[in-house]
Design a protein around this motif. Structure first.
Motif, mmCIF file in Angstrom:
data_model
loop_
_atom_site.group_PDB
_atom_site.id
_atom_site.type_symbol
_atom_site.label_atom_id
_atom_site.label_comp_id
_atom_site.label_asym_id
_atom_site.label_seq_id
_atom_site.Cartn_x
_atom_site.Cartn_y
_atom_site.Cartn_z
ATOM 1 N N GLY A 160 50.919 -50.501 108.953
ATOM 2 C CA GLY A 160 52.000 -50.166 109.181
ATOM 3 C C GLY A 160 53.106 -50.484 107.934
ATOM 4 N N VAL A 161 54.791 -50.397 107.950
ATOM 5 C CA VAL A 161 55.854 -50.577 106.892
ATOM 6 C C VAL A 161 56.428 -51.421 108.282
ATOM 7 N N SER A 162 57.066 -52.233 108.027
ATOM 8 C CA SER A 162 58.774 -53.130 108.987
ATOM 9 C C SER A 162 58.096 -53.438 110.553
ATOM 10 N N GLN A 163 58.752 -52.334 111.425
ATOM 11 C CA GLN A 163 58.330 -53.082 112.451
ATOM 12 C C GLN A 163 56.314 -52.786 112.694
ATOM 13 N N GLY A 164 56.269 -51.557 111.874
ATOM 14 C CA GLY A 164 54.741 -51.461 112.413
ATOM 15 C C GLY A 164 53.994 -51.984 111.582
ATOM 16 N N GLY A 165 54.689 -52.593 110.367
ATOM 17 C CA GLY A 165 53.441 -53.920 108.920
ATOM 18 C C GLY A 165 53.648 -55.057 110.661
ATOM 19 N N GLY A 166 54.761 -55.602 111.615
ATOM 20 C CA GLY A 166 54.435 -56.759 112.155
ATOM 21 C C GLY A 166 53.155 -56.482 113.521
ATOM 22 N N LEU A 167 53.548 -54.808 113.864
ATOM 23 C CA LEU A 167 52.665 -54.742 115.352
ATOM 24 C C LEU A 167 51.403 -54.609 115.020
ATOM 25 N N SER A 168 50.729 -54.493 113.157
ATOM 26 C CA SER A 168 49.336 -54.161 112.848
ATOM 27 C C SER A 168 49.166 -55.558 113.071
ATOM 28 N N LEU A 169 50.026 -56.627 112.295
ATOM 29 C CA LEU A 169 49.261 -57.156 112.679
ATOM 30 C C LEU A 169 48.358 -58.173 113.524
ATOM 31 N N ALA A 170 50.502 -58.430 114.657
ATOM 32 C CA ALA A 170 49.460 -58.782 116.209
ATOM 33 C C ALA A 170 48.374 -57.764 116.436
ATOM 34 N N CYS A 171 48.542 -56.625 116.673
ATOM 35 C CA CYS A 171 47.272 -55.713 117.319
ATOM 36 C C CYS A 171 45.650 -56.610 116.628
ATOM 37 N N ALA A 172 46.099 -56.651 114.884
ATOM 38 C CA ALA A 172 44.244 -57.143 114.490
ATOM 39 C C ALA A 172 44.885 -59.105 115.419
ATOM 40 N N ALA A 173 45.824 -59.020 115.239
ATOM 41 C CA ALA A 173 45.668 -61.092 116.130
ATOM 42 C C ALA A 173 44.337 -60.811 117.206
ATOM 43 N N LEU A 174 45.111 -59.491 118.347
ATOM 44 C CA LEU A 174 44.744 -60.039 119.361
ATOM 45 C C LEU A 174 43.453 -58.953 120.030
ATOM 46 N N GLU A 175 43.236 -58.116 118.995
ATOM 47 C CA GLU A 175 42.413 -57.391 119.013
ATOM 48 C C GLU A 175 41.354 -57.820 118.059
ATOM 49 N N PRO A 176 40.170 -58.689 118.021
ATOM 50 C CA PRO A 176 39.533 -59.302 116.108
ATOM 51 C C PRO A 176 38.481 -58.536 116.254
ATOM 52 N N ARG A 177 38.023 -56.979 116.775
ATOM 53 C CA ARG A 177 37.336 -56.560 115.786
ATOM 54 C C ARG A 177 37.962 -55.349 114.632
ATOM 55 N N ILE A 178 39.468 -55.798 114.833
ATOM 56 C CA ILE A 178 39.916 -54.865 113.325
ATOM 57 C C ILE A 178 39.549 -55.056 112.374
ATOM 58 N N ALA A 179 38.996 -53.985 111.458
ATOM 59 C CA ALA A 179 38.481 -54.540 110.676
ATOM 60 C C ALA A 179 39.323 -55.024 109.757
ATOM 61 N N ARG A 180 41.157 -53.768 109.352
ATOM 62 C CA ARG A 180 41.107 -53.828 107.654
ATOM 63 C C ARG A 180 42.966 -53.784 107.797
ATOM 64 N N THR A 181 43.175 -54.540 107.756
ATOM 65 C CA THR A 181 45.096 -54.365 108.147
ATOM 66 C C THR A 181 45.948 -54.396 107.020
ATOM 67 N N ALA A 182 46.118 -53.479 106.801
ATOM 68 C CA ALA A 182 47.282 -53.082 105.358
ATOM 69 C C ALA A 182 49.049 -52.313 105.887
ATOM 70 N N VAL A 183 49.911 -53.497 105.470
ATOM 71 C CA VAL A 183 51.304 -53.545 105.328
ATOM 72 C C VAL A 183 51.932 -54.099 104.579
ATOM 73 N N GLN A 184 53.117 -53.313 104.823
ATOM 74 C CA GLN A 184 54.852 -53.793 104.007
ATOM 75 C C GLN A 184 55.749 -54.727 104.805
ATOM 76 N N TYR A 185 56.011 -55.583 104.223
ATOM 77 C CA TYR A 185 57.464 -55.748 104.351
ATOM 78 C C TYR A 185 57.585 -56.258 105.866
ATOM 79 N N PRO A 186 56.464 -57.167 106.437
ATOM 80 C CA PRO A 186 56.643 -57.082 108.144
ATOM 81 C C PRO A 186 57.671 -57.361 108.752
ATOM 82 N N PHE A 187 58.319 -57.259 110.117
ATOM 83 C CA PHE A 187 58.738 -57.322 110.269
ATOM 84 C C PHE A 187 58.483 -58.391 111.588
#
Length: 321
Positions: free
Chosen positions: A183-210
Protein backbone atom coordinates in the motif's frame (compact mmCIF):
# COMPACT_ATOMS: atom_id res chain seq x y z
CA UNK A 1 20.20 18.83 -2.22
CA UNK A 2 17.20 20.75 -0.76
CA UNK A 3 16.32 19.64 2.76
CA UNK A 4 12.82 19.54 4.26
CA UNK A 5 13.75 17.57 7.36
CA UNK A 6 16.87 16.22 9.07
CA UNK A 7 20.09 15.38 7.26
CA UNK A 8 20.18 11.92 5.71
CA UNK A 9 22.74 10.89 8.33
CA UNK A 10 20.37 11.87 11.15
CA UNK A 11 17.36 10.34 9.42
CA UNK A 12 19.10 6.97 9.31
CA UNK A 13 19.52 7.09 13.10
CA UNK A 14 16.18 8.64 14.06
CA UNK A 15 13.91 6.43 16.23
CA UNK A 16 10.79 8.58 16.61
CA UNK A 17 9.22 11.10 19.00
CA UNK A 18 5.77 9.74 19.78
CA UNK A 19 5.96 7.88 23.11
CA UNK A 20 5.24 4.17 23.30
CA UNK A 21 2.70 3.57 26.10
CA UNK A 22 3.96 1.42 28.95
CA UNK A 23 1.07 -1.00 28.46
CA UNK A 24 1.38 -1.14 24.67
CA UNK A 25 1.91 -4.90 24.56
CA UNK A 26 -0.95 -5.75 26.93
CA UNK A 27 -3.21 -3.26 25.11
CA UNK A 28 -2.68 -5.07 21.81
CA UNK A 29 -2.89 -8.55 23.35
CA UNK A 30 -6.31 -7.50 24.61
CA UNK A 31 -7.23 -6.07 21.21
CA UNK A 32 -6.20 -9.20 19.31
CA UNK A 33 -8.11 -11.34 21.84
CA UNK A 34 -11.23 -9.28 21.09
CA UNK A 35 -10.67 -9.85 17.37
CA UNK A 36 -10.21 -13.59 17.87
CA UNK A 37 -13.41 -13.76 19.88
CA UNK A 38 -15.33 -11.99 17.09
CA UNK A 39 -16.85 -14.47 14.63
CA UNK A 40 -15.96 -12.97 11.22
CA UNK A 41 -18.88 -14.78 9.57
CA UNK A 42 -17.43 -14.14 6.08
CA UNK A 43 -19.81 -13.89 3.14
CA UNK A 44 -18.51 -13.99 -0.45
CA UNK A 45 -20.90 -12.53 -3.03
CA UNK A 46 -19.93 -12.86 -6.68
CA UNK A 47 -19.57 -9.46 -8.32
CA UNK A 48 -21.11 -8.21 -11.54
CA UNK A 49 -17.56 -7.37 -12.67
CA UNK A 50 -16.54 -10.25 -14.94
CA UNK A 51 -13.14 -11.25 -16.29
CA UNK A 52 -12.27 -14.48 -18.13
CA UNK A 53 -9.39 -15.59 -15.89
CA UNK A 54 -10.73 -14.98 -12.37
CA UNK A 55 -13.80 -14.68 -10.16
CA UNK A 56 -14.47 -11.39 -8.38
CA UNK A 57 -16.25 -11.28 -5.04
CA UNK A 58 -17.53 -8.73 -2.57
CA UNK A 59 -16.50 -10.06 0.83
CA UNK A 60 -18.37 -8.95 3.94
CA UNK A 61 -17.16 -9.92 7.41
CA UNK A 62 -17.69 -8.89 11.02
CA UNK A 63 -14.98 -6.77 12.58
CA UNK A 64 -14.63 -5.79 16.22
CA UNK A 65 -17.41 -3.72 17.81
CA UNK A 66 -19.97 -5.31 15.50
CA UNK A 67 -19.07 -3.49 12.29
CA UNK A 68 -19.69 -5.22 8.98
CA UNK A 69 -16.55 -4.75 6.88
CA UNK A 70 -16.24 -4.94 3.09
CA UNK A 71 -13.35 -6.05 0.92
CA UNK A 72 -12.94 -6.89 -2.74
CA UNK A 73 -11.53 -10.36 -3.36
CA UNK A 74 -10.28 -11.73 -6.68
CA UNK A 75 -9.54 -15.43 -7.12
CA UNK A 76 -7.76 -16.60 -10.29
CA UNK A 77 -9.16 -19.59 -12.14
CA UNK A 78 -7.57 -22.94 -11.31
CA UNK A 79 -5.59 -22.98 -14.55
CA UNK A 80 -3.94 -19.72 -13.48
CA UNK A 81 -2.83 -20.64 -9.98
CA UNK A 82 -1.18 -23.10 -7.66
CA UNK A 83 -3.30 -24.72 -4.97
CA UNK A 84 -2.52 -23.66 -2.33
CA UNK A 85 -0.89 -20.56 -3.76
CA UNK A 86 0.14 -17.03 -2.83
CA UNK A 87 -2.03 -14.08 -1.88
CA UNK A 88 -1.70 -10.34 -1.42
CA UNK A 89 -3.66 -7.83 0.64
CA UNK A 90 -3.82 -4.22 -0.46
CA UNK A 91 -4.84 -1.18 1.59
CA UNK A 92 -5.93 2.21 0.28
CA UNK A 93 -4.92 5.79 1.01
CA UNK A 94 -6.57 7.95 3.67
CA UNK A 95 -10.29 8.61 3.06
CA UNK A 96 -10.27 6.37 -0.03
CA UNK A 97 -11.68 2.92 -0.79
CA UNK A 98 -10.72 -0.48 -2.15
CA UNK A 99 -10.45 0.91 -5.66
CA UNK A 100 -11.44 -0.46 -9.05
CA UNK A 101 -11.31 -4.16 -9.76
CA UNK A 102 -8.98 -3.68 -12.73
CA UNK A 103 -6.19 -2.24 -10.57
CA UNK A 104 -5.73 -5.68 -8.97
CA UNK A 105 -5.48 -7.64 -12.21
CA UNK A 106 -1.66 -7.80 -12.52
CA UNK A 107 -1.49 -9.85 -9.31
CA UNK A 108 -4.47 -12.00 -10.29
CA UNK A 109 -2.86 -12.59 -13.68
CA UNK A 110 0.22 -13.83 -11.85
CA UNK A 111 -1.89 -16.39 -9.98
CA UNK A 112 -2.37 -14.52 -6.72
CA UNK A 113 -5.54 -14.32 -4.64
CA UNK A 114 -6.03 -10.58 -4.03
CA UNK A 115 -8.01 -8.87 -1.24
CA UNK A 116 -8.53 -5.10 -1.00
CA UNK A 117 -10.02 -3.66 2.21
CA UNK A 118 -12.50 -0.82 2.52
CA UNK A 119 -11.49 0.93 5.75
CA UNK A 120 -14.49 1.42 8.00
CA UNK A 121 -15.98 4.89 7.79
CA UNK A 122 -13.89 6.07 4.84
CA UNK A 123 -14.71 6.14 1.12
CA UNK A 124 -15.97 2.59 0.73
CA UNK A 125 -18.98 0.69 2.07
CA UNK A 126 -17.59 -0.74 5.32
CA UNK A 127 -19.53 0.23 8.43
CA UNK A 128 -18.34 2.64 11.09
CA UNK A 129 -20.61 1.79 14.00
CA UNK A 130 -19.47 4.76 16.11
CA UNK A 131 -20.20 4.71 19.82
CA UNK A 132 -17.32 6.96 20.87
CA UNK A 133 -17.02 10.16 22.84
CA UNK A 134 -15.81 13.42 21.38
CA UNK A 135 -15.07 14.60 17.86
CA UNK A 136 -16.60 12.82 14.86
CA UNK A 137 -16.24 15.75 12.48
CA UNK A 138 -12.56 15.71 11.49
CA UNK A 139 -10.39 12.68 11.03
CA UNK A 140 -9.95 9.08 12.09
CA UNK A 141 -6.63 9.43 13.92
CA UNK A 142 -8.22 11.40 16.75
CA UNK A 143 -11.58 9.61 16.72
CA UNK A 144 -12.06 8.02 20.13
CA UNK A 145 -9.01 9.47 21.88
CA UNK A 146 -11.18 11.17 24.53
CA UNK A 147 -12.74 7.94 25.73
CA UNK A 148 -11.62 4.40 26.45
CA UNK A 149 -8.55 3.81 24.24
CA UNK A 150 -10.02 0.40 23.36
CA UNK A 151 -12.57 2.32 21.26
CA UNK A 152 -10.09 4.30 19.16
CA UNK A 153 -11.13 4.02 15.53
CA UNK A 154 -7.65 3.49 14.11
CA UNK A 155 -7.20 0.62 16.57
CA UNK A 156 -10.29 -1.03 15.10
CA UNK A 157 -9.10 -0.42 11.53
CA UNK A 158 -5.73 -2.01 12.38
CA UNK A 159 -7.64 -5.06 13.65
CA UNK A 160 -9.74 -5.16 10.46
CA UNK A 161 -6.54 -5.59 8.44
CA UNK A 162 -5.48 -8.55 10.55
CA UNK A 163 -8.97 -10.09 10.47
CA UNK A 164 -8.97 -9.85 6.66
CA UNK A 165 -5.52 -11.47 6.56
CA UNK A 166 -6.75 -14.41 8.61
CA UNK A 167 -9.84 -14.88 6.44
CA UNK A 168 -7.70 -15.01 3.30
CA UNK A 169 -5.08 -17.25 4.92
CA UNK A 170 -7.84 -19.67 5.96
CA UNK A 171 -8.97 -20.20 2.37
CA UNK A 172 -7.91 -23.70 1.25
CA UNK A 173 -6.61 -22.23 -2.02
CA UNK A 174 -4.14 -19.94 -0.18
CA UNK A 175 -0.80 -20.88 1.34
CA UNK A 176 -0.82 -19.05 4.67
CA UNK A 177 2.97 -18.68 4.55
CA UNK A 178 2.95 -16.95 1.15
CA UNK A 179 0.79 -13.90 1.78
CA UNK A 180 2.02 -10.32 1.40
CA UNK A 181 0.71 -6.80 1.94
CA UNK A 182 1.19 -3.59 0.00
CA UNK A 183 0.00 0.00 0.00
CA UNK A 184 0.83 3.67 -0.33
CA UNK A 185 0.47 6.39 2.35
CA UNK A 186 -2.30 5.19 4.70
CA UNK A 187 -2.19 1.95 2.74
CA UNK A 188 1.50 1.70 3.56
CA UNK A 189 0.87 2.29 7.25
CA UNK A 190 -1.90 -0.30 7.34
CA UNK A 191 0.26 -2.79 5.43
CA UNK A 192 2.89 -2.50 8.16
CA UNK A 193 0.29 -2.67 10.94
CA UNK A 194 -1.21 -5.81 9.38
CA UNK A 195 2.19 -7.47 9.13
CA UNK A 196 2.88 -6.64 12.78
CA UNK A 197 -0.45 -8.01 14.02
CA UNK A 198 -0.38 -11.09 11.75
CA UNK A 199 3.23 -12.35 11.87
CA UNK A 200 2.65 -14.91 9.11
CA UNK A 201 2.69 -12.07 6.56
CA UNK A 202 5.77 -12.95 4.52
CA UNK A 203 6.40 -9.72 2.57
CA UNK A 204 5.31 -6.11 2.87
CA UNK A 205 5.87 -3.41 0.25
CA UNK A 206 5.06 0.21 1.12
CA UNK A 207 5.56 3.75 -0.09
CA UNK A 208 5.81 6.78 2.25
CA UNK A 209 3.70 5.28 5.07
CA UNK A 210 1.17 7.42 6.92
CA UNK A 211 0.21 6.88 10.61
CA UNK A 212 3.79 7.16 11.87
CA UNK A 213 5.28 9.43 14.56
CA UNK A 214 2.43 11.89 15.16
CA UNK A 215 4.46 13.93 17.64
CA UNK A 216 7.14 14.59 15.03
CA UNK A 217 4.50 15.81 12.57
CA UNK A 218 3.22 18.22 15.22
CA UNK A 219 6.69 19.45 16.15
CA UNK A 220 7.45 20.16 12.47
CA UNK A 221 4.30 22.31 12.16
CA UNK A 222 2.98 19.95 9.50
CA UNK A 223 -0.37 19.21 11.15
CA UNK A 224 -2.17 19.95 7.91
CA UNK A 225 -3.57 18.01 4.97
CA UNK A 226 -3.88 14.39 6.16
CA UNK A 227 -2.66 15.30 9.65
CA UNK A 228 -4.83 18.42 10.03
CA UNK A 229 -6.94 16.68 12.67
CA UNK A 230 -4.09 17.00 15.19
CA UNK A 231 -4.50 20.77 15.01
CA UNK A 232 -8.28 20.35 15.05
CA UNK A 233 -8.03 18.42 18.31
CA UNK A 234 -5.97 21.02 20.11
CA UNK A 235 -7.97 23.99 18.83
CA UNK A 236 -11.35 22.49 19.70
CA UNK A 237 -10.67 20.31 22.71
CA UNK A 238 -7.38 21.32 24.34
CA UNK A 239 -6.54 24.91 23.41
CA UNK A 240 -4.13 25.29 26.36
CA UNK A 241 -2.41 21.97 25.60
CA UNK A 242 -3.05 20.78 29.13
CA UNK A 243 -3.50 17.20 27.83
CA UNK A 244 -0.87 17.21 25.10
CA UNK A 245 1.18 14.48 26.77
CA UNK A 246 -1.95 12.37 27.26
CA UNK A 247 -2.98 12.77 23.61
CA UNK A 248 0.34 11.68 22.15
CA UNK A 249 0.56 8.79 24.59
CA UNK A 250 -2.83 7.50 23.38
CA UNK A 251 -1.83 8.00 19.78
CA UNK A 252 1.20 5.85 20.55
CA UNK A 253 -1.11 2.82 20.56
CA UNK A 254 -1.87 3.37 16.86
CA UNK A 255 1.53 4.65 15.76
CA UNK A 256 3.07 2.18 13.32
CA UNK A 257 6.61 2.91 14.50
CA UNK A 258 5.62 1.18 17.76
CA UNK A 259 4.23 -1.82 15.85
CA UNK A 260 6.91 -2.57 13.28
CA UNK A 261 9.35 -4.36 15.64
CA UNK A 262 6.81 -7.21 15.63
CA UNK A 263 7.05 -7.76 11.87
CA UNK A 264 8.63 -11.09 10.92
CA UNK A 265 8.51 -10.92 7.12
CA UNK A 266 10.68 -8.99 4.69
CA UNK A 267 9.86 -5.32 4.11
CA UNK A 268 10.49 -3.07 1.12
CA UNK A 269 9.94 0.65 1.70
CA UNK A 270 10.14 3.68 -0.58
CA UNK A 271 10.91 6.88 1.35
CA UNK A 272 10.44 10.36 -0.15
CA UNK A 273 12.75 13.05 1.18
CA UNK A 274 10.66 16.08 0.13
CA UNK A 275 7.38 14.78 1.55
CA UNK A 276 5.57 17.49 3.53
CA UNK A 277 2.52 15.27 4.19
CA UNK A 278 4.32 12.25 5.66
CA UNK A 279 7.68 13.85 6.55
CA UNK A 280 10.84 11.81 5.89
CA UNK A 281 11.67 11.54 9.59
CA UNK A 282 8.29 9.91 10.29
CA UNK A 283 8.94 7.39 7.55
CA UNK A 284 12.42 6.65 8.88
CA UNK A 285 11.03 6.37 12.44
CA UNK A 286 9.18 3.27 11.23
CA UNK A 287 11.86 1.94 8.89
CA UNK A 288 14.63 2.19 11.49
CA UNK A 289 12.65 0.09 13.99
CA UNK A 290 11.99 -2.80 11.62
CA UNK A 291 14.15 -5.68 12.85
CA UNK A 292 13.30 -8.19 10.12
CA UNK A 293 14.97 -8.28 6.70
CA UNK A 294 14.37 -4.99 4.89
CA UNK A 295 15.36 -2.80 1.96
CA UNK A 296 14.79 0.89 1.23
CA UNK A 297 14.64 3.05 -1.90
CA UNK A 298 15.20 6.77 -1.35
CA UNK A 299 13.62 9.39 -3.62
CA UNK A 300 15.44 12.68 -2.84
CA UNK A 301 13.35 14.95 -5.11
CA UNK A 302 9.89 13.48 -4.51
CA UNK A 303 7.15 14.15 -2.01
CA UNK A 304 3.73 12.50 -1.77
CA UNK A 305 3.93 11.68 -5.48
CA UNK A 306 3.79 8.86 -7.97
CA UNK A 307 7.28 7.35 -7.77
CA UNK A 308 8.76 6.32 -11.12
CA UNK A 309 9.57 2.63 -11.24
CA UNK A 310 8.49 1.88 -7.69
CA UNK A 311 5.23 0.09 -8.52
CA UNK A 312 7.27 -2.24 -10.70
CA UNK A 313 9.74 -2.85 -7.86
CA UNK A 314 6.88 -3.58 -5.46
CA UNK A 315 5.36 -6.03 -7.93
CA UNK A 316 8.65 -7.86 -8.47
CA UNK A 317 9.28 -7.92 -4.72
CA UNK A 318 5.89 -9.50 -4.05
CA UNK A 319 6.31 -11.94 -6.93
CA UNK A 320 9.00 -13.66 -4.86
CA UNK A 321 6.19 -15.03 -2.70
Amino acid sequence: MPMLDMSIEDLKKYKGSTPKPEDFDSYWLRAVKEMEETDPDPEFIESDFKIPFAKCYDLFFCGVKGARIHAKVLIPNEAKREIPGPGVLTFHGYTGNAGDWMTKLPYVGAGYVVAALDCRGQGGISEDVGGIKGNTMHGHIIRGVDGDPDNMLMRNIFLDTAQLARIIMDLPIVDENRVGTYGVSQGGGLSLACAALEPRIARTAVQYPFLSDYKRVWDMDLAKDAYEELKTYFRFFDPLHEREEELFKKLGYVDIQNHVPNIKGKVQMAITLMDNICPPSTQFAAYNKISSEKEVYLFPDFGHDILPGQDDRMFQFLMDL
